[in-house]
Enzyme design. Structure first.
Site, PDB file in Angstrom:
ATOM      1  N   GLU A 182       0.801  -1.214   0.000  1.00  0.00           N
ATOM      2  CA  GLU A 182       0.000   0.000   0.000  1.00  0.00           C
ATOM      3  C   GLU A 182       0.832   1.261   0.000  1.00  0.00           C
ATOM      4  OE1 GLU A 182      -4.231  -1.263   1.875  1.00  0.00           O
ATOM      5  OE2 GLU A 182      -2.857  -0.156   3.130  1.00  0.00           O
ATOM      6  N   CYS A 211       3.368   8.169   1.562  1.00  0.00           N
ATOM      7  CA  CYS A 211       3.969   7.110   2.384  1.00  0.00           C
ATOM      8  C   CYS A 211       4.030   5.849   1.534  1.00  0.00           C
ATOM      9  CB  CYS A 211       3.077   6.925   3.615  1.00  0.00           C
ATOM     10  SG  CYS A 211       3.547   5.547   4.651  1.00  0.00           S
ATOM     11  N   CYS A 239       6.978  -7.997   6.289  1.00  0.00           N
ATOM     12  CA  CYS A 239       8.194  -7.528   6.959  1.00  0.00           C
ATOM     13  C   CYS A 239       8.705  -8.639   7.861  1.00  0.00           C
ATOM     14  CB  CYS A 239       7.917  -6.276   7.783  1.00  0.00           C
ATOM     15  SG  CYS A 239       9.400  -5.612   8.585  1.00  0.00           S
ATOM     16  N   CYS A 251       2.642  -4.169  15.144  1.00  0.00           N
ATOM     17  CA  CYS A 251       2.517  -3.812  13.726  1.00  0.00           C
ATOM     18  C   CYS A 251       1.842  -4.935  12.957  1.00  0.00           C
ATOM     19  CB  CYS A 251       3.912  -3.537  13.163  1.00  0.00           C
ATOM     20  SG  CYS A 251       3.929  -3.270  11.384  1.00  0.00           S
TER      21      CYS A 251
END
Ligand code: SAH
Ligand code: SF4
Length: 374
Positions: free
Chosen positions: A92, A105, A112, A119
């Site tokens: 995104e 952003c 990740c 997160c």
């Protein structure tokens, strides 16, 4: 025949590609400007390039953004795009308009590997690194689609932050050419102060970035001591706080700003007590355990069920900010933006796996059909 996506290159890379076609560097510069400044993807439209070069390019190259899965516009003007990167993965990008700037952003990885507790990207695990072209395609697409929509001649995006999905410094070789394309006067012409890499603290790569491409640096701190940070940001076990802060000081010798931004996600009852703020002061103030010139950005936690964590109440966030501020540390509290479209930090691509959306959220948002790029 497979052809090369020219979004994969910074200007030096494109010059090397053009050289292999027997073309001089100034041709690469023209091509780079057509692609990044004009948003062109059709070689025939690049009218000042020799016809012979255009024909050569048609045979071996293309300019293509990522397929767009969806686009959502929040009631506050925030725009969120979900891009398909294949194999069921999506990343995104979020555009956040403000009075004096427009910030994009963007993501550096699908998933990740760091696995921070708070997160949702970390909870998804790691799928793969994005290529340079996939990183820069997010900016290319956003800049040119916003420009068309807003009918603005001037730059719509004035700042880029690598704060989407992924740990940018664990995808270093793809990151640096993408940053260079952002900074290049023939590309997006963004100043180093307006491009920010955010990292959970990959110490050796902080040093390399300082040498190779020193842009603004944000470090996700989240805790004032090693035991707590080990728990929240598992990478801390490899690169503990003292090492991380020493790396920040070395980075400051190259950085375009004279401070590091520390991001600090406020987690109810976990890291948000006045004692934590006092401990931070003892850590980073001049003469402290490892003094660092810094600012703090307190981020209200965006909760998601699997984390088992809650957002700190606003009065606790403000009290924490006051303790830091009274000690002379500039501290801001991040406004949450795009809440109604799940565009806030740590919520990115949360709906890839869980596609259910609350009906009232849908009612608040406006979906714009995606037009194919010219
Ligand atoms: N991997 C990099 C950049 C991407 S995360 C990093 O960790 O810095 C960007 C920022 O969003 C980080 O500061 C991160 O700590 C924060 N963040 C992640 N999940 C969040 C959540 N659920 N609520 C609020 N902030 C979050
Ligand atoms: Fe990765 Fe950053 Fe999320 Fe940690 S906060 S899991 S480093 S994206």
């Amino acid at each position: 025949m497979t052809t090369t996506n020219l979004l994969e290159f910074d200007l030096d890379g494109l010059a090397a590609f053009c050289e292999r076609l027997g073309e001089k560097r100034f041709r690469a510069t023209q091509l780079f400007r057509w692609i990044h400044q004009r948003g062109a993807s059709d070689f025939d439209a690049m009218s000042d390039l020799a016809k012979s070069l255009r024909e050569k390019l048609k045979g071996c190259a293309h300019v293509r953004a990522l397929p767009v899965v969806s686009e959502h516009v929040s009631s506050d003007g925030t725009v969120k795009w979900l891009f398909d990167v294949g194999d069921g993965n999506a990343v995104e990008s979020v555009f956040i308009p403000e009075d004096d700037r427009g910030t994009l952003c963007i993501s550096s990885q699908a998933g990740c590997a760091v696995g921070c507790r708070f997160c949702s990207t970390g909870h998804q695990g790691f799928s793969r690194n994005l290529t340079t072209g996939e990183i820069i395609a997010q900016l290319w697409f956003a800049e040119h689609s916003l420009r068309k929509r807003l009918r603005a001649d001037e730059r719509v995006i004035s700042n880029v932050v690598m704060m989407g999905m992924g740990e940018p410094l664990q995808n270093y070789s793809a990151l640096v050419p993408a940053l260079k394309a952002m900074l290049d006067d023939h590309g997006y012409g963004l100043s180093r102060r307006r491009v920010t890499v955010s990292t959970s603290g990959v110490v050796p790569m902080i040093d390399r970035l300082g040498n190779d491409c020193p842009v603004a640096l944000a470090v996700s701190l989240h805790a004032p001591n090693d035991p707590l940070r080990d728990n929240l940001v598992p990478l801390n076990r490899k690169y503990p706080l003292a090492e991380l802060l020493e790396a920040c000081n070395r980075y400051l010798e190259h950085a375009p700003r004279d401070f590091i931004t520390f991001e600090y996600c406020m987690l109810d009852g976990v890291n948000d007590q006045p004692e934590h703020a006092e401990e931070l002061i003892r850590l980073v103030k001049p003469g402290g355990r490892v003094g660092v010139r810094c600012k703090f950005n307190l981020i209200p936690f965006n909760p998601f069920p699997a984390s088992g964590l809650l957002r700190s109440p606003q009065n606790r966030v403000l009290a924490f900010a006051k303790v830091l501020g009274d000690a002379g540390i500039v501290t801001t509290v991040r406004k949450t933006r795009g809440d109604d479209i799940d565009a806030a930090c740590g919520q990115l691509a949360g709906d890839v796996k869980d596609r259910t959306r609350a009906a009232e959220r849908m009612a608040k948002q406006r979906t714009i059909p995606i037009k194919p790029e010219a």
